[in-house]
Write a protein that holds these residues in place. Structure first.
Motif, PDB file in Angstrom:
ATOM      1  N   HIS A 390       5.047  -4.746   1.821  1.00  0.00           N
ATOM      2  CA  HIS A 390       4.822  -3.647   2.763  1.00  0.00           C
ATOM      3  C   HIS A 390       6.028  -3.387   3.632  1.00  0.00           C
ATOM      4  CE1 HIS A 390       3.826  -7.284   5.063  1.00  0.00           C
ATOM      5  NE2 HIS A 390       4.229  -6.614   6.102  1.00  0.00           N
ATOM      6  N   ARG A 391       6.874  -4.406   3.829  1.00  0.00           N
ATOM      7  CA  ARG A 391       8.042  -4.180   4.671  1.00  0.00           C
ATOM      8  C   ARG A 391       9.356  -4.316   3.903  1.00  0.00           C
ATOM      9  NH1 ARG A 391       6.075  -9.140   6.947  1.00  0.00           N
ATOM     10  NH2 ARG A 391       7.381 -10.946   6.507  1.00  0.00           N
ATOM     11  N   GLU A 485       6.854   5.396  14.619  1.00  0.00           N
ATOM     12  CA  GLU A 485       7.817   4.491  14.010  1.00  0.00           C
ATOM     13  C   GLU A 485       7.183   3.771  12.811  1.00  0.00           C
ATOM     14  OE1 GLU A 485      10.910   4.161  15.012  1.00  0.00           O
ATOM     15  OE2 GLU A 485      10.835   5.279  16.899  1.00  0.00           O
ATOM     16  N   ALA A 486       8.017   3.337  11.889  1.00  0.00           N
ATOM     17  CA  ALA A 486       7.541   2.513  10.777  1.00  0.00           C
ATOM     18  C   ALA A 486       7.579   1.060  11.230  1.00  0.00           C
ATOM     19  CB  ALA A 486       8.424   2.704   9.554  1.00  0.00           C
ATOM     20  N   VAL A 487       6.455   0.549  11.727  1.00  0.00           N
ATOM     21  CA  VAL A 487       6.394  -0.807  12.258  1.00  0.00           C
ATOM     22  C   VAL A 487       5.753  -1.706  11.206  1.00  0.00           C
ATOM     23  CG1 VAL A 487       5.543  -2.273  14.115  1.00  0.00           C
ATOM     24  CG2 VAL A 487       6.199   0.086  14.601  1.00  0.00           C
ATOM     25  N   THR A 488       6.580  -2.313  10.384  1.00  0.00           N
ATOM     26  CA  THR A 488       6.066  -3.158   9.306  1.00  0.00           C
ATOM     27  C   THR A 488       6.412  -4.627   9.485  1.00  0.00           C
ATOM     28  OG1 THR A 488       8.025  -2.772   7.940  1.00  0.00           O
ATOM     29  CG2 THR A 488       6.164  -1.263   7.657  1.00  0.00           C
ATOM     30  N   ASP A 489       7.245  -4.967  10.454  1.00  0.00           N
ATOM     31  CA  ASP A 489       7.527  -6.373  10.711  1.00  0.00           C
ATOM     32  C   ASP A 489       7.822  -6.570  12.185  1.00  0.00           C
ATOM     33  OD1 ASP A 489      10.173  -5.603  11.188  1.00  0.00           O
ATOM     34  OD2 ASP A 489      10.889  -6.281   9.236  1.00  0.00           O
ATOM     35  N   ILE A 490       7.998  -7.820  12.573  1.00  0.00           N
ATOM     36  CA  ILE A 490       8.132  -8.161  13.982  1.00  0.00           C
ATOM     37  C   ILE A 490       9.415  -7.587  14.576  1.00  0.00           C
ATOM     38  CG2 ILE A 490       9.317 -10.360  13.653  1.00  0.00           C
ATOM     39  CD1 ILE A 490       6.414  -9.728  16.096  1.00  0.00           C
ATOM     40  N   ASP A 491      10.477  -7.475  13.781  1.00  0.00           N
ATOM     41  CA  ASP A 491      11.722  -6.914  14.289  1.00  0.00           C
ATOM     42  C   ASP A 491      11.556  -5.439  14.641  1.00  0.00           C
ATOM     43  OD1 ASP A 491      13.041  -9.328  14.013  1.00  0.00           O
ATOM     44  OD2 ASP A 491      13.743  -8.877  11.983  1.00  0.00           O
ATOM     45  N   GLU A 492      10.866  -4.707  13.777  1.00  0.00           N
ATOM     46  CA  GLU A 492      10.635  -3.290  14.069  1.00  0.00           C
ATOM     47  C   GLU A 492       9.713  -3.124  15.274  1.00  0.00           C
ATOM     48  OE1 GLU A 492       9.152  -1.892  10.373  1.00  0.00           O
ATOM     49  OE2 GLU A 492      11.134  -1.709   9.443  1.00  0.00           O
ATOM     50  N   LEU A 493       8.733  -4.003  15.400  1.00  0.00           N
ATOM     51  CA  LEU A 493       7.856  -3.961  16.578  1.00  0.00           C
ATOM     52  C   LEU A 493       8.659  -4.192  17.854  1.00  0.00           C
ATOM     53  CD1 LEU A 493       5.034  -3.974  17.942  1.00  0.00           C
ATOM     54  CD2 LEU A 493       4.972  -6.430  17.517  1.00  0.00           C
ATOM     55  N   ASN A 494       9.559  -5.164  17.819  1.00  0.00           N
ATOM     56  CA  ASN A 494      10.352  -5.466  19.013  1.00  0.00           C
ATOM     57  C   ASN A 494      11.254  -4.301  19.400  1.00  0.00           C
ATOM     58  OD1 ASN A 494       9.225  -7.986  19.343  1.00  0.00           O
ATOM     59  ND2 ASN A 494      10.822  -9.046  18.182  1.00  0.00           N
ATOM     60  N   ARG A 499      11.729  -0.079  24.076  1.00  0.00           N
ATOM     61  CA  ARG A 499      11.706   1.239  24.707  1.00  0.00           C
ATOM     62  C   ARG A 499      10.565   1.393  25.698  1.00  0.00           C
ATOM     63  NH1 ARG A 499      11.227   4.394  19.324  1.00  0.00           N
ATOM     64  NH2 ARG A 499      10.720   6.134  20.726  1.00  0.00           N
ATOM     65  N   THR A 500       9.645   0.441  25.701  1.00  0.00           N
ATOM     66  CA  THR A 500       8.488   0.536  26.602  1.00  0.00           C
ATOM     67  C   THR A 500       8.763  -0.280  27.861  1.00  0.00           C
ATOM     68  OG1 THR A 500       7.436  -1.356  25.541  1.00  0.00           O
ATOM     69  CG2 THR A 500       6.929   0.827  24.642  1.00  0.00           C
ATOM     70  N   MET A 629       0.513  -5.239  19.541  1.00  0.00           N
ATOM     71  CA  MET A 629       0.795  -5.209  18.103  1.00  0.00           C
ATOM     72  C   MET A 629      -0.182  -4.248  17.453  1.00  0.00           C
ATOM     73  SD  MET A 629       1.159  -9.248  17.141  1.00  0.00           S
ATOM     74  CE  MET A 629       2.296 -10.349  17.953  1.00  0.00           C
ATOM     75  N   ARG A 630       0.122  -3.925  16.202  1.00  0.00           N
ATOM     76  CA  ARG A 630      -0.833  -3.129  15.447  1.00  0.00           C
ATOM     77  C   ARG A 630      -0.623  -3.332  13.946  1.00  0.00           C
ATOM     78  NH1 ARG A 630      -0.190   3.160  16.432  1.00  0.00           N
ATOM     79  NH2 ARG A 630      -2.232   3.016  15.448  1.00  0.00           N
ATOM     80  N   ASP A 631      -1.619  -2.929  13.194  1.00  0.00           N
ATOM     81  CA  ASP A 631      -1.570  -2.898  11.738  1.00  0.00           C
ATOM     82  C   ASP A 631      -1.080  -4.211  11.132  1.00  0.00           C
ATOM     83  OD1 ASP A 631      -2.552  -0.356  11.894  1.00  0.00           O
ATOM     84  OD2 ASP A 631      -0.604   0.615  11.741  1.00  0.00           O
ATOM     85  N   HIS A 632      -0.041  -4.136  10.313  1.00  0.00           N
ATOM     86  CA  HIS A 632       0.418  -5.260   9.499  1.00  0.00           C
ATOM     87  C   HIS A 632       0.885  -6.413  10.357  1.00  0.00           C
ATOM     88  CE1 HIS A 632       0.355  -1.781   6.965  1.00  0.00           C
ATOM     89  NE2 HIS A 632       1.239  -1.236   7.768  1.00  0.00           N
ATOM     90  N   VAL A 633       1.640  -6.121  11.396  1.00  0.00           N
ATOM     91  CA  VAL A 633       2.161  -7.175  12.262  1.00  0.00           C
ATOM     92  C   VAL A 633       1.010  -7.880  12.966  1.00  0.00           C
ATOM     93  CG1 VAL A 633       3.682  -7.704  14.184  1.00  0.00           C
ATOM     94  CG2 VAL A 633       4.309  -5.899  12.585  1.00  0.00           C
TER      95      VAL A 633
END
Length: 760
Positions: A390-391, A485-494, A499-500, A629-633
């Motif tokens: 998925h990522r 955003e395409a948030v498929t792993d912890i790095d993308e989530l971070n 930005r928040t 967090m959401r979805d896959h992560v």
């Protein structure tokens, strides 16, 4: 050999023997078996094994065959010795051919023609090793060509702790008479109702699997399916594997869902009309073992796949973490069996692998494909297996991979596919599953995993509202950004969380950290530590991790907790508080290993960007979730607590627990955008369970605890036992009601809210 006659009593005690005999296993009495192994001090049938060695290997002399038997007998009764026995059984060992003056593989088992093998089953197998203080007795033993391969413990179906007792007994054998398990590869536990199996030398309740060849099958069907000669021999040849975990050799066997997926992958790779496939197996179900086994089978079938190349695209985090040791070991064993293996340590290495037309197994990480030359290999017998698909195919990296090997068959493995079956071009189903009507090649859902006890259900509770974010703030500051955003792993989530600013400021404020830390310390001390379990505290970033460590140290012994997060060279200047608590590589490795053990510290790991994927610690029970967090992560993180665990006293972990300090689990449809059928039953609110427990206790009190005025205690008890409970239906109803309440009680306690109910 004379026909054996089993008495009625023996048939009742060991129906397995009778059922196995109908599919091709020859029955031996205990006396016959003891004679064939030349006394209770020995395990092998030497004459049977010698005859089969000479039959399958005509070039062996009589002395050579006997020397091979002596070599097998001399192997130590340890897991390493057991591994060597399996290598002999699989035909992976060699012996010198004196006529041709060369080393030749020795065939011990005929896997292609099962009827050519000597298959025996017997019972009351007693062993009395000369060097041991006492002997032991196995209930049933299955023997292939004179070598014991499966030991069975048969328990009373009325004993509710039958399986636990069977496991305890096998572990006792391992300690008292390890010779009894020296050659045996598998074990069965059964009490005529359920049928369980596992591997020797890794005997524990967590590694005991329920056999479910077909749903609703009878005990006879289960035995016959498990021991059907061709399938059983295939289990020995293909499904048993050894690996390294925390520096120790371990052993496992693939379960039915893994075997089904392996077969589906191999068939897809042999299908000239299709070249994509998706293996959708939920978190914690053994996807990586599935992937590696499929790769090994394809490479070993050189004629069928024309001397293929299999490329394993492994997730960077997992390959650099706990998987490294056993992947290295497995690759080493492949090389020992003449399977060429290369690791792509750089983009240059990977390009050279293609340019040299390498055949065999390749292990690479997805980012190594960046800028790899287009059409680097146009062969159609290149097979790419992508872990965490998925990522791994996100952004341009997937395009680089597919351009490099345009005619390859590409199989994705994931527990959390991106997008729905009707999703767009970046959907996992569209990338990998478009050639299958359902969008996937093989599926094993969360619900199936829980039913099989492969994983546990996850229960959650929401922290007090004073510590959580307001729903509208969470929508505005997290979901709105994350959905773009395409948030498929912890790095993308971070990257999204960077930005928040307002959200991170709220979650990391000193006053809130102190409040949450106090809650965690109290909850852990009262609800987790008494169970002998451990916990994760997941913070929003590394700075907040450091704050939590210092706050918890004021409330709990400092050795109870440890931080594990990534390093940055500039931390020493830019984030001195973070740098001060960073672990060395050796210390982090030690912490990872010690956390998995009940009698060692730490008890709480404080994390944010490590250990949330690929880290398997069954003792982990509670996750204090303080990071959006959401979805896959999210699902991958939650799955850290869903691993089955049994402590040294045989007490099983019933569920995994998540305490949500952010509020993301208030609305599951936002946090987990999967089909409801894929998560139904896997996540449940503890408040709902508490309400259910109270209702069931109230109903049971009315049903069973009401007293009849004027009757003494003995008279009331006699009326229930000899009156109402004479009926089998009434006894069953009481037992079912009791088990329902017991299950909820064990999930919810210890808790001050759990009522203590006694008879009036």
């Amino acid at each position: 050999m004379s026909q054996i006659k089993i008495s009625e009593a023996k048939s009742v005690q060991f129906p397995m023997v009778k059922h196995a005999s109908t599919v091709g296993w020859e029955q031996l009495t205990p006396e016959e078996a003891e004679s064939m192994r030349r006394g209770r001090a020995n395990m092998l049938f030497p004459e049977v094994l010698e005859n089969k060695l000479r039959q399958f290997n005509p070039w062996l002399t009589e002395d050579q065959a006997r020397a091979i038997i002596e070599s097998i007998e001399a192997l130590p009764p340890t897991i390493e010795g057991n591994r060597e026995v399996l290598r002999w059984l699989r035909g992976e060992r060699q012996w010198h051919d004196e006529n041709e003056q060369r080393q030749r593989p020795v065939q011990v088992v005929d896997f292609d023609l099962p009827h050519e093998n000597a298959l025996h089953v017997t019972w009351e197998w007693k062993i009395e090793p000369p060097a041991r203080a006492k002997g032991n007795r196995a209930d049933i033993m299955f023997i292939v060509n004179g070598i014991p391969v499966t030991i069975v413990e048969h328990k009373n179906p009325k004993d509710r702790d039958a399986l636990t007792k069977a496991v305890t007994q096998l572990r006792r054998y391992e300690i008292e008479t390890p010779e009894l398990l020296a050659q045996t590869q598998l074990h069965n536990e059964t009490h005529l109702i359920d049928y369980w199996y596992g591997v020797t030398w890794n005997i524990n309740r967590r590694m005991l699997f329920k056999w479910k060849h077909t749903r609703g099958e009878s005990y006879r069907d289960a035995v016959q399916a498990f021991f059907e000669p061709r399938d059983f021999l295939r289990t020995l040849r293909e499904w048993v594997l050894f690996y390294i975990e925390d520096g120790e050799t371990k052993k496992s066997v693939l379960r039915e869902h893994q075997r089904g997926a392996v077969d589906a992958v191999v068939e897809r790779c042999a299908d000239g009309a299709k070249n994509r496939g998706l293996i959708w197996h939920t978190q914690g179900s053994g996807k990586t073992f599935t992937m590696l086994t499929a790769a090994q089978l394809i490479i070993s079938q050189k004629d069928r796949f024309k001397n293929a190349t299999v490329i394993l695209v492994v997730d960077r985090t997992e390959l650099e973490g706990q998987l490294k040791e056993w992947v290295d070991r497995l690759l080493g064993e492949m090389q020992a069996n003449d399977i060429p293996v290369r690791r792509a340590n750089s983009k240059y290495d990977l390009q050279d692998i293609f340019d040299s037309d390498f055949r065999g197994l390749v292990v690479s990480m997805i980012h190594k494909f960046e800028a790899i030359r287009k059409d680097s290999s146009n062969r159609d017998n290149v097979f790419v297996f992508i872990d965490e698909a998925h990522r791994s195919v996100a952004a341009d990296l997937g395009s680089y991979l597919m351009a490099a090997v345009p005619n390859a068959t590409i199989i994705g493995f994931t527990g959390t596919p991106v997008g729905g079956t009707q999703g767009g071009g970046t959907s996992s189903f569209q990338i990998f599953g478009s050639q299958d009507e359902m969008g996937y090649l093989h599926k094993y859902s969360i619900v199936e995993s829980i039913e099989d006890e492969t994983t546990l259900p996850i229960k959650y509770m929401l922290a007090p509202s004073s510590m959580s974010m307001a729903p509208e703030d969470l929508d505005e500051q997290f979901y709105a950004l994350a959905s773009d955003e395409a948030v498929t792993d912890i790095d993308e989530l971070n990257k999204v969380l960077q930005r928040t600013v307002g959200l991170r400021t709220f979650l990391g404020s000193d006053s809130r950290v102190a409040q949450v830390a106090e809650f965690v310390a109290n909850h852990f001390s009262e609800n987790v530590d008494p169970l002998g379990h451990k916990a994760f505290l997941v913070a929003v970033d590394r700075e907040t991790c450091a704050k939590y460590k210092r706050a918890l140290d004021k409330l709990l012994p400092p050795e109870w907790s440890e931080v594990v997060y990534s390093k940055n060279a500039s931390d020493v200047v830019d984030r001195p508080d973070v740098h001060e608590l960073q672990l060395s590589d050796d210390r982090e490795k030690e912490v990872r290993r010690q956390f998995k053990k009940a009698n060692q510290q730490p008890k709480i790991l404080i994390v944010t960007d490590k250990l949330l994927t690929g880290y398997d610690a069954p003792i982990l029970y509670a996750m204090y979730l303080d990071k959006p967090m959401r979805d896959h992560v999210l699902l991958q993180a939650l799955a850290r607590v869903n691993r089955p665990y049994v402590d040294s006293e045989g007490v099983q972990k019933k569920v995994g627990l998540v305490v949500d300090f952010v509020g993301i689990l208030k609305e599951l449809h936002k946090a987990l955008r999967f089909d409801s059928a894929d998560v139904e039953g896997a996540l449940q609110d503890l408040d709902v369970l508490m309400a259910d427990l109270l209702l069931k206790i109230d109903a049971a009190s009315t049903e069973y605890l009401l007293v009849t005025p004027g009757q003494g205690e003995d008279e009331q008890l006699e009326g229930i036992v000899y009156g109402r409970f004479v009926s089998e239906d009434e006894r069953k109803k009481f037992f079912d009601d009791y088990r329902d309440i017991e299950a909820l009680w064990e999930i919810l306690s210890p808790s001050a809210e759990v009522p203590i109910t006694t008879a009036p």
